[in-house]
Design an enzyme around this catalytic site. Structure first.
Site, mmCIF file in Angstrom:
data_model
loop_
_atom_site.group_PDB
_atom_site.id
_atom_site.type_symbol
_atom_site.label_atom_id
_atom_site.label_comp_id
_atom_site.label_asym_id
_atom_site.label_seq_id
_atom_site.Cartn_x
_atom_site.Cartn_y
_atom_site.Cartn_z
ATOM 1 C CB CYS A 270 43.417 -36.342 86.904
ATOM 2 S SG CYS A 270 44.143 -37.958 87.183
HETATM 3 N N1 LIG Z 1 43.491 -42.498 86.701
HETATM 4 C C1 LIG Z 1 44.299 -41.675 86.084
HETATM 5 O O1 LIG Z 1 44.139 -41.405 84.896
HETATM 6 C C2 LIG Z 1 45.467 -41.024 86.796
HETATM 7 C C3 LIG Z 1 46.445 -40.384 86.020
HETATM 8 C C4 LIG Z 1 47.525 -39.790 86.662
HETATM 9 C C5 LIG Z 1 47.604 -39.810 88.045
HETATM 10 N N2 LIG Z 1 46.629 -40.409 88.789
HETATM 11 C C6 LIG Z 1 46.801 -40.409 90.238
HETATM 12 O O2 LIG Z 1 47.259 -41.695 90.642
HETATM 13 C C7 LIG Z 1 46.707 -42.052 91.903
HETATM 14 C C8 LIG Z 1 45.930 -43.363 91.796
HETATM 15 O O3 LIG Z 1 44.842 -43.171 90.900
HETATM 16 P P1 LIG Z 1 44.085 -44.375 90.216
HETATM 17 O O4 LIG Z 1 43.224 -43.773 89.140
HETATM 18 O O5 LIG Z 1 45.043 -45.466 89.850
HETATM 19 O O6 LIG Z 1 43.171 -44.859 91.425
HETATM 20 P P2 LIG Z 1 42.336 -46.229 91.515
HETATM 21 O O7 LIG Z 1 41.205 -45.962 92.435
HETATM 22 O O8 LIG Z 1 42.053 -46.734 90.130
HETATM 23 O O9 LIG Z 1 43.338 -47.253 92.194
HETATM 24 C C9 LIG Z 1 43.809 -47.116 93.479
HETATM 25 C C10 LIG Z 1 43.956 -48.495 94.102
HETATM 26 O O10 LIG Z 1 44.534 -48.336 95.383
HETATM 27 C C11 LIG Z 1 43.943 -49.276 96.258
HETATM 28 N N3 LIG Z 1 44.183 -48.853 97.626
HETATM 29 C C12 LIG Z 1 43.595 -47.842 98.313
HETATM 30 N N4 LIG Z 1 44.136 -47.732 99.534
HETATM 31 C C13 LIG Z 1 45.089 -48.690 99.634
HETATM 32 C C14 LIG Z 1 45.998 -49.061 100.643
HETATM 33 N N5 LIG Z 1 46.048 -48.418 101.801
HETATM 34 N N6 LIG Z 1 46.819 -50.108 100.410
HETATM 35 C C15 LIG Z 1 46.773 -50.771 99.223
HETATM 36 N N7 LIG Z 1 45.937 -50.454 98.222
HETATM 37 C C16 LIG Z 1 45.113 -49.413 98.411
HETATM 38 C C17 LIG Z 1 42.492 -49.301 95.832
HETATM 39 O O11 LIG Z 1 41.837 -50.474 96.245
HETATM 40 C C18 LIG Z 1 42.627 -49.218 94.299
HETATM 41 O O12 LIG Z 1 42.714 -50.487 93.707
HETATM 42 C C19 LIG Z 1 45.857 -40.861 92.339
HETATM 43 O O13 LIG Z 1 46.628 -40.012 93.115
HETATM 44 C C20 LIG Z 1 45.527 -40.194 91.013
HETATM 45 O O14 LIG Z 1 45.257 -38.816 91.175
HETATM 46 C C21 LIG Z 1 45.569 -41.037 88.192
#
Ligand SMILES: NC(=O)c1ccc[n+]([C@@H]2O[C@H](COP(=O)([O-])OP(=O)(O)OC[C@H]3O[C@@H](n4cnc5c(N)ncnc54)[C@H](O)[C@@H]3O)[C@@H](O)[C@H]2O)c1
Length: 431
Positions: A270
């Site tokens: 992030c």
């Molecule tokens: N990790 C954090 O602390 C956090 C906090 C707030 C916001 N975010 C935001 O949330 C979003 C997700 O982050 P995250 O950390 O959960 O990511 P992550 O990589 O942990 O998880 C994302 C998941 O999406 C899946 N994926 C990718 N493309 C796909 C598709 N086309 N169809 C289905 N599944 C698909 C991946 O396999 C993965 O399991 C991002 O935009 C991030 O910036 C993350």
């Protein structure tokens, strides 16, 4: 039955696309409350783990996943055609940067295309992935409207930023207020009602763009303040002032000051990334975000400063980085999480290796890591000390490190987190 009524009676079927750090806690929270939840992920190993009742995210209890699966409230699939059966769809896929620091919306686009292929009237679609203001109405809405269905009339569309803080046991999905902005009032109301079933406080805003901007303000605020305090640390070092003592004393002011702490650099999915989504979009509108660029520059210089401190520490014993054994404590990007994305420890590792150091590491959260094709394995402290470490670098201050044993061993220590607060000695070098 109307969607509003389905939400009220918990009969709405919820689809979560992307079962990562954001999607899985959300899916489990909905399932625990009694909703029927289907998680969609392209990663088959995650789908299999969920269906076997297992969690792979530290903040999500395996027991919660297991109970929800056994109760028939949670399942996972990689079959996107099942999106058609959902009443509400939450998109939680990654939003990384390209090498050029431009937004990479490819995951969002693929997920939205999957929704488009199975969209049906009455569905509520919510984007949660952090992104630049305008994504929902410029990218998501037109794609979904290619079906001939109209947003706000035939289906509902909203943006709601995720604020989860991995490793934070005090503030959880349920207790962190949730900002919701729909493309029209009906969309905001439905999204607010849905989240209101699992989250204590909902904060409706007037548009998807405002909701998108809220998240970027929050993360830019952190990146800029961390940049500021890192600069204060760099200047304090020149002036021979203990920056940690300064921050601690400043934090006693009961108003108008909020402590941020210096460190080896920014990490995670992030803070190092999201502000560049904002600066990219601002540039499209002819506006340069100077604070974001400056903070990025200072924060990005911290790994090199840590390596400079390692050089100074070794120099105090007439040693060089070249040929020294250097042991890194903590390689995850922050305390007590197993996430290595963008971790500054990786930059530090690389800089040390390039200078000829022999590098090992300890991190119970990251048992092994790949670096330049080679696999490195975490070593426990006694094994590392038995290897006659020349210098230890505390990069991430995970709970459970035996700092007493480390200090007693007399090893040179570069402490980037003030993990050895109050401990004095000529072998300890702080930022
Ligand atoms: N990790 C954090 O602390 C956090 C906090 C707030 C916001 N975010 C935001 O949330 C979003 C997700 O982050 P995250 O950390 O959960 O990511 P992550 O990589 O942990 O998880 C994302 C998941 O999406 C899946 N994926 C990718 N493309 C796909 C598709 N086309 N169809 C289905 N599944 C698909 C991946 O396999 C993965 O399991 C991002 O935009 C991030 O910036 C993350």
């Amino acid at each position: 039955m109307e969607l509003r009524e389905k939400i009220r009676t918990k009969q709405a079927r919820i689809g979560i696309i992307g079962l990562g750090y954001v999607g899985l806690p959300l899916a489990v929270e909905f399932a625990k409350t009694g909703f029927e939840v289907t998680g969609f992920d392209v990663d088959k190993s995650k789908v299999d783990a969920i269906n076997a009742g297992k969690s792979y995210i530290g903040d999500v209890a395996g027991e919660d996943v297991d109970c929800s699966v056994k109760a028939g409230k949670l399942k996972a699939t990689d079959d996107m055609s099942k999106l058609h059966d959902m009443d509400a769809i939450d998109i939680c896929v990654p939003t990384p940067l390209r090498k050029t620091r431009d937004p990479d919306l490819s995951y969002v686009v693929l997920a939205v295309e999957a929704v488009r292929a199975h969209l049906k009237p009455g569905q509520l679609v919510i984007l949660e992935s952090t992104t630049y203001p305008g994504t929902t109405d410029e990218v998501v809405q037109p794609t979904l409207e290619e079906t001939g269905l109209k947003a706000g009339k035939d289906f509902y569309l909203a943006f709601s930023p995720e604020r989860v803080d991995p490793g934070n046991a005090t503030h959880t999905t349920k207790t962190i207020p949730k900002v919701v902005g729909g493309m029209n009032e009906a969309s905001t109301e439905l999204a607010a009602a849905l989240y209101g079933s699992i989250i204590d406080t909902i904060v409706p805003v007037s548009s998807t763009q405002v909701a998108e901007m809220v998240k970027l303000l929050e993360n830019t605020f952190r990146a800029v303040n961390i940049g500021l305090v890192n600069e204060i640390a760099l200047m304090s070092h020149r002036m021979n002032i203990d920056v940690w003592e300064v921050i601690e004393a400043a934090a006693t002011k009961p108003f108008g000051f909020m402590p941020f702490f210096p460190g080896p650099g920014l990490g995670g999915h992030c803070i190092p990334i999201d502000p560049f989504y904002l600066s990219w979009k601002a540039r499209q509108n002819g506006f340069e975000c100077r604070f974001i660029e400056l903070a990025g520059h200072i924060n990005g210089s911290m790994p090199a400063f840590v390596v400079e401190r390692v050089g100074e520490a070794l120099n105090s014993q007439k040693k060089s980085i070249n040929g020294s054994r250097i042991h890194v404590f903590g390689v995850a990007y922050k305390k007590d999480v197993s996430d290595m994305r963008e971790s500054p420890a990786l930059d530090i590792l690389e800089l040390l290796l390039r200078r000829g150091a022999l590098v090992t590491y300890s991190d119970r959260w990251i048992p092994e890591l790949k670096h330049n094709g080679a696999i490195m394995r975490s070593q426990d402290l006694p094994a590392a000390l038995a290897d006659k470490v020349d210098c230890a670098v505390i990069c991430t201050d995970h709970s459970g490190f035996d700092y007493d044993a480390l200090v007693k061993s007399g090893t040179l220590i570069v402490d980037t987190r003030n993990a050895l607060r109050g401990v004095k000695g000529s072998s300890i070098f702080r930022l």
